[in-house]
Design a protein around this motif. Structure first.
Motif, PDB file in Angstrom:
ATOM      1  N   VAL A  34      12.468  -6.960  -1.942  1.00 56.43           N
ATOM      2  CA  VAL A  34      11.460  -6.427  -2.868  1.00 56.43           C
ATOM      3  C   VAL A  34      11.009  -5.035  -2.448  1.00 56.43           C
ATOM      4  O   VAL A  34      10.969  -4.099  -3.267  1.00 56.43           O
ATOM      5  N   GLN A  35      10.663  -4.871  -1.169  1.00 53.86           N
ATOM      6  CA  GLN A  35      10.171  -3.570  -0.713  1.00 53.86           C
ATOM      7  C   GLN A  35      11.267  -2.512  -0.766  1.00 53.86           C
ATOM      8  O   GLN A  35      11.002  -1.350  -1.113  1.00 53.86           O
ATOM      9  N   ALA A  36      12.494  -2.890  -0.441  1.00 50.56           N
ATOM     10  CA  ALA A  36      13.599  -1.929  -0.517  1.00 50.56           C
ATOM     11  C   ALA A  36      13.829  -1.482  -1.954  1.00 50.56           C
ATOM     12  O   ALA A  36      14.036  -0.283  -2.228  1.00 50.56           O
ATOM     13  N   ALA A  37      13.780  -2.428  -2.885  1.00 49.04           N
ATOM     14  CA  ALA A  37      13.968  -2.076  -4.292  1.00 49.04           C
ATOM     15  C   ALA A  37      12.879  -1.127  -4.773  1.00 49.04           C
ATOM     16  O   ALA A  37      13.154  -0.108  -5.435  1.00 49.04           O
ATOM     17  N   ILE A  38      11.626  -1.417  -4.417  1.00 48.82           N
ATOM     18  CA  ILE A  38      10.513  -0.567  -4.851  1.00 48.82           C
ATOM     19  C   ILE A  38      10.651   0.840  -4.288  1.00 48.82           C
ATOM     20  O   ILE A  38      10.564   1.843  -5.023  1.00 48.82           O
ATOM     21  N   MET A  39      10.874   0.926  -2.975  1.00 44.27           N
ATOM     22  CA  MET A  39      10.905   2.245  -2.327  1.00 44.27           C
ATOM     23  C   MET A  39      12.125   3.051  -2.742  1.00 44.27           C
ATOM     24  O   MET A  39      12.031   4.263  -3.004  1.00 44.27           O
ATOM     25  N   LEU A  40      13.282   2.410  -2.812  1.00 46.55           N
ATOM     26  CA  LEU A  40      14.493   3.147  -3.151  1.00 46.55           C
ATOM     27  C   LEU A  40      14.449   3.661  -4.592  1.00 46.55           C
ATOM     28  O   LEU A  40      14.799   4.811  -4.869  1.00 46.55           O
ATOM     29  N   VAL A  41      14.000   2.807  -5.519  1.00 48.53           N
ATOM     30  CA  VAL A  41      13.891   3.239  -6.913  1.00 48.53           C
ATOM     31  C   VAL A  41      12.877   4.368  -7.039  1.00 48.53           C
ATOM     32  O   VAL A  41      13.099   5.361  -7.758  1.00 48.53           O
TER      33      VAL A  41
ATOM     34  N   PHE B 231      11.111 -13.232   5.011  1.00 52.80           N
ATOM     35  CA  PHE B 231      11.348 -11.832   5.357  1.00 52.80           C
ATOM     36  C   PHE B 231      12.456 -11.245   4.486  1.00 52.80           C
ATOM     37  O   PHE B 231      12.388 -10.076   4.078  1.00 52.80           O
ATOM     38  N   GLY B 232      13.462 -12.063   4.177  1.00 48.32           N
ATOM     39  CA  GLY B 232      14.533 -11.588   3.297  1.00 48.32           C
ATOM     40  C   GLY B 232      14.006 -11.222   1.927  1.00 48.32           C
ATOM     41  O   GLY B 232      14.372 -10.175   1.360  1.00 48.32           O
TER      42      GLY B 232
ATOM     43  N   ALA C 287       7.588  -5.032   4.318  1.00 50.29           N
ATOM     44  CA  ALA C 287       8.009  -6.397   3.993  1.00 50.29           C
ATOM     45  C   ALA C 287       7.200  -7.415   4.795  1.00 50.29           C
ATOM     46  O   ALA C 287       6.710  -8.412   4.243  1.00 50.29           O
ATOM     47  N   VAL C 288       7.052  -7.170   6.093  1.00 51.45           N
ATOM     48  CA  VAL C 288       6.267  -8.084   6.933  1.00 51.45           C
ATOM     49  C   VAL C 288       4.818  -8.134   6.468  1.00 51.45           C
ATOM     50  O   VAL C 288       4.217  -9.206   6.343  1.00 51.45           O
ATOM     51  N   ALA C 289       4.247  -6.960   6.186  1.00 53.87           N
ATOM     52  CA  ALA C 289       2.849  -6.904   5.754  1.00 53.87           C
ATOM     53  C   ALA C 289       2.639  -7.665   4.444  1.00 53.87           C
ATOM     54  O   ALA C 289       1.668  -8.427   4.300  1.00 53.87           O
ATOM     55  N   ALA C 290       3.547  -7.474   3.497  1.00 53.38           N
ATOM     56  CA  ALA C 290       3.414  -8.143   2.201  1.00 53.38           C
ATOM     57  C   ALA C 290       3.520  -9.654   2.343  1.00 53.38           C
ATOM     58  O   ALA C 290       2.757 -10.409   1.715  1.00 53.38           O
TER      59      ALA C 290
END
Length: 387
Positions: free
Chosen positions: A86-93, A80-81, A330-333
């Motif tokens: 990964v998802q935070a980096a994608i969405m924030l960028v 989960f970490g 993140a959970v889905a991925a």
């Protein structure tokens, strides 16, 4: 321990190859399909070993579904970490780059003289389109990295090992670029298919008569259905490619060929697993996000019915959406990546007896032996071209 894809009393179909059951701690046992059968009449059936995530036997449908979610619970900091990072980096960028470019473009259009507004608008639209290149490139690389991380986690968790986040990332990084190339190829192929269908529809509709419009609509509908069917077929036949690239260290071309071979005879089973896991993940995601979005929308209207703080509400809405969307994504991925890795393990167990190799590896490791990685292609069979 009957495979849930079969009737309870149905015989387990034979697997290719001649396999010998491992020695201790299962001495006197012979491998029978999905379990160990003792040669001592007094002992009867013996369950297959389960050192970690799954029993070391061909994976039943229910076990596969459960294990896809259990990956999160078994090693949450690493799985989960990783997904969260990964998802935070994608969405924030994406939000920062696209948001800043959009703000700059709108401001530029508003401040442009009337006689230059068309040219400025065209340039701003082009700048906005180009700004998507960075988030898309990041998304491809980050998604490939997460896929590799989860493949490594599932493979090692099956052997009873529990790796830290840093160790997982270091192992995954060694196969990042071949996996990124594969992700890019899939994305480009899908975009080409969409572009071809959209181009034909636009050409037909642009004719202007009723027949052209009807033909355009029909091409759009049936073209979309055909593209969906072809995509599902190709995705299923190449579903093992990420695991092959990471675990067997193959190149993209060799992985595609081997994945095509592994899924032969198991197409519908593989497609059913991947579709069902995807459907479950999407339903859970909607159950989590929809009520919160509705409550936030109603709350905004009640707190600010006149829209006096529309700008602040928009910013707050984006922040809340990100806070919700990032963990859910993140959970889905992680779950979908785990399902892909488990399908690969199941295919190799059914067709190549990988479960017996894993048992030998676990036993030898427990006794202090030094054995090679059981997931690598055996050298005596010629192996596979590395990449």
């Amino acid at each position: 321990m009957t495979d849930l894809w079969q009737a309870p009393d149905a015989p387990v179909p034979p697997r290719s190859g001649n396999f010998t059951a491992p020695a201790t701690p299962y001495q006197g046992a012979q491998y029978q399909g999905s379990s160990y059968q003792s040669s001592d009449p007094g002992q009867g059936w013996a369950p297959p070993p389960k050192p970690g995530l799954i029993p070391l036997r061909p994976i039943g449908f229910g076990t596969l579904l459960g294990a896809s979610f259990q990956v999160l619970r078994r090693n949450p900091k690493a799985t989960f970490g990783s997904g969260l990072i990964v998802q935070a980096a994608i969405m924030l960028v994406t939000v920062v780059i696209v948001g800043l470019v959009t703000f700059w473009a709108l401001d530029r259009i508003d401040s442009a003289p009337l006689d230059q507004r068309d040219a400025v608008t065209a340039g701003s639209v082009l700048a906005g389109a180009l700004s998507l290149i960075i988030p898309v490139a990041l998304s491809l690389i980050a998604s490939a990295l997460l896929q590799a991380v989860i493949v490594v986690e599932v493979a090692r968790a099956t052997l009873g090992e529990k790796l830290r986040l840093g160790t997982l990332w270091r192992r995954a990084a060694t196969r990042l670029w071949p996996l990124t190339l594969w992700t890019l190829l899939l994305t480009v192929a899908l975009l080409i298919g969409v572009a071809v269908i959209a181009g034909i529809v636009v050409l037909l509709v642009s004719v202007g008569d009723v027949a052209g419009i009807v033909a355009g609509v029909l091409v759009g509908v049936f073209g979309a259905l055909l593209l969906a069917a072809v995509s599902a077929f190709m995705y299923t036949k190449t579903s093992a490619v990420p695991s092959l690239i990471v675990l067997e260290k193959l190149g993209v071309r060799a992985s595609v060929i081997r994945s095509w071979s592994l899924t032969r005879g198991y197409f519908w089973r593989t497609l059913g697993v991947l579709l069902l896991v995807g459907l479950i993940v999407q339903v859970i995601s909607q159950i989590v996000t929809t009520p919160i979005s509705l409550l936030f929308g109603v709350g905004t209207v009640l707190v600010d019915p006149t829209g006096a703080f529309a700008e602040q509400s928009t910013i707050l809405s984006v922040v809340v959406s990100l806070i919700i969307a990032i963990p859910v994504a993140a959970v889905a991925a992680v779950v979908q990546s785990a399902a892909v890795a488990l399908v690969y393990l199941d295919l190799r167990m059914r067709k190549e007896g990988l479960d017996l190799e894993l048992v030998r590896y676990v036993e030898s490791t427990a006794q202090g032996g030094n054995v090679s990685d059981p997931y690598l292609a055996p050298a005596e069979s010629g192996g596979y071209p590395a990449g």
